[in-house]
Design an enzyme around this catalytic site. Sequence first.
Site, PDB file in Angstrom:
ATOM      1  N   SER A 181       0.853  -1.193   0.000  1.00 54.82           N
ATOM      2  CA  SER A 181       0.000   0.000   0.000  1.00 54.82           C
ATOM      3  C   SER A 181       0.886   1.238   0.000  1.00 54.82           C
ATOM      4  CB  SER A 181      -0.891   0.014   1.240  1.00 54.82           C
ATOM      5  OG  SER A 181      -1.420   1.312   1.407  1.00 54.82           O
ATOM      6  N   HIS A 219      -1.331  -1.340  -4.154  1.00 53.07           N
ATOM      7  CA  HIS A 219      -2.582  -1.030  -3.454  1.00 53.07           C
ATOM      8  C   HIS A 219      -2.670   0.480  -3.292  1.00 53.07           C
ATOM      9  CE1 HIS A 219      -5.985  -2.093  -0.826  1.00 53.07           C
ATOM     10  NE2 HIS A 219      -5.568  -1.115  -0.029  1.00 53.07           N
ATOM     11  N   ASP A 230      -4.887   3.550  -1.880  1.00 57.72           N
ATOM     12  CA  ASP A 230      -5.934   3.874  -0.903  1.00 57.72           C
ATOM     13  C   ASP A 230      -6.505   5.269  -1.140  1.00 57.72           C
ATOM     14  OD1 ASP A 230      -6.008   1.608   0.966  1.00 57.72           O
ATOM     15  OD2 ASP A 230      -3.914   2.131   1.342  1.00 57.72           O
ATOM     16  N   MET A 264      -9.050   7.991   0.173  1.00 57.69           N
ATOM     17  CA  MET A 264      -9.879   8.426   1.314  1.00 57.69           C
ATOM     18  C   MET A 264     -10.406   9.823   0.997  1.00 57.69           C
ATOM     19  SD  MET A 264      -7.532   7.268   4.526  1.00 57.69           S
ATOM     20  CE  MET A 264      -6.548   5.767   4.461  1.00 57.69           C
ATOM     21  N   HIS A 269      -8.507   0.941  -3.716  1.00 53.45           N
ATOM     22  CA  HIS A 269      -9.367   0.737  -2.546  1.00 53.45           C
ATOM     23  C   HIS A 269     -10.085   2.047  -2.264  1.00 53.45           C
ATOM     24  CE1 HIS A 269      -9.460  -0.217   2.079  1.00 53.45           C
ATOM     25  NE2 HIS A 269     -10.662  -0.174   1.546  1.00 53.45           N
ATOM     26  N   MET A 282     -12.173   4.191  -0.256  1.00 55.29           N
ATOM     27  CA  MET A 282     -12.789   4.478   1.045  1.00 55.29           C
ATOM     28  C   MET A 282     -13.506   5.810   0.901  1.00 55.29           C
ATOM     29  SD  MET A 282      -9.615   3.162   3.361  1.00 55.29           S
ATOM     30  CE  MET A 282      -8.459   3.348   2.008  1.00 55.29           C
ATOM     31  N   MET A 309     -11.231  -5.860   5.782  1.00 56.83           N
ATOM     32  CA  MET A 309     -10.409  -4.911   6.536  1.00 56.83           C
ATOM     33  C   MET A 309     -10.059  -5.535   7.883  1.00 56.83           C
ATOM     34  SD  MET A 309      -9.845  -2.336   4.679  1.00 56.83           S
ATOM     35  CE  MET A 309      -8.952  -1.390   5.914  1.00 56.83           C
ATOM     36  N   ASP A 318      -6.377  -6.464   4.654  1.00 55.57           N
ATOM     37  CA  ASP A 318      -5.746  -5.143   4.630  1.00 55.57           C
ATOM     38  C   ASP A 318      -5.768  -4.522   6.021  1.00 55.57           C
ATOM     39  OD1 ASP A 318      -4.900  -2.570   4.018  1.00 55.57           O
ATOM     40  OD2 ASP A 318      -6.662  -2.041   2.829  1.00 55.57           O
TER      41      ASP A 318
END
Length: 225
Positions: free
Chosen positions: A10, A33, A35, A37, A66, A68, A137, A175
């Site tokens: 990540s 990966h 992320d 957010m 991913h 979020m 998660m 993760d």
Amino acid sequence: MQNDIQIAPSILSADFLRLGAELDAIATADLVHYDVMDGHFTANITYGQFVLEQVKRGTDLPVDVHLMVANPEEAVPLFIAAGADIVNFHWEAQTHAHLLVQEIHKAGRLAAITLNPATPVCALESIVDELDMVLLMSVNPGYGGQKFIESTYGKLRALRRLCDEHHVCPRIEVDGGVGAGNAEALVAAGADTLVAGSGVFKQADRATAIADLRAAAARGRLAHA
Ligand code: DX5
Ligand code: ZN
């Protein structure tokens, strides 16, 4: 379980001033990966589709996005356009999961659903047949470097049972708080794709960290067989 184990560093924990070099340093991994957010689904804000376009230019590895974010219905098309190879959205954030999965597949990308630590695996009962990957998660989303939540092992086993009952074999990704110390047990419990942020980027040498994760995962594989 899928045949090969995938290691997915990540880049949340990477040094963004040297992002190109960081991507080169994880070339022996299987996925990047990524992320996302948004300041709503999580308090933190990370990076979006424009940085993804740059990351895609800086790596040959497939990128596992991913999301979020509070409105995956709005975000998914943007990240597909920016080159996401795997589009991973949260069960807790969506309204029309089936429609979203169809949209991702129509674009020729892999579709994945993520479950927060408190969301039970049975939520996926009616959609698991459509998925290329499920992400469990093992921390609450929002930060790197958190402590692994032990109840993830039971969820991995429950997910594996659900998949067996449905005769499907999506990738099972975990993760949060993953490192060489628990990779073996995670794979033995049913995981085949391991995300590691600090487990790779806070280690002295990224390639060694990836190799250590792979070796631990291979031991877990023997235990699972
Ligand atoms: C957390 C992110 C993770 C994070 C993992 O919300 O989804 O991907 O980068 O970081 P570590 O591996 O340090 O727990
Ligand atoms: Zn993540």
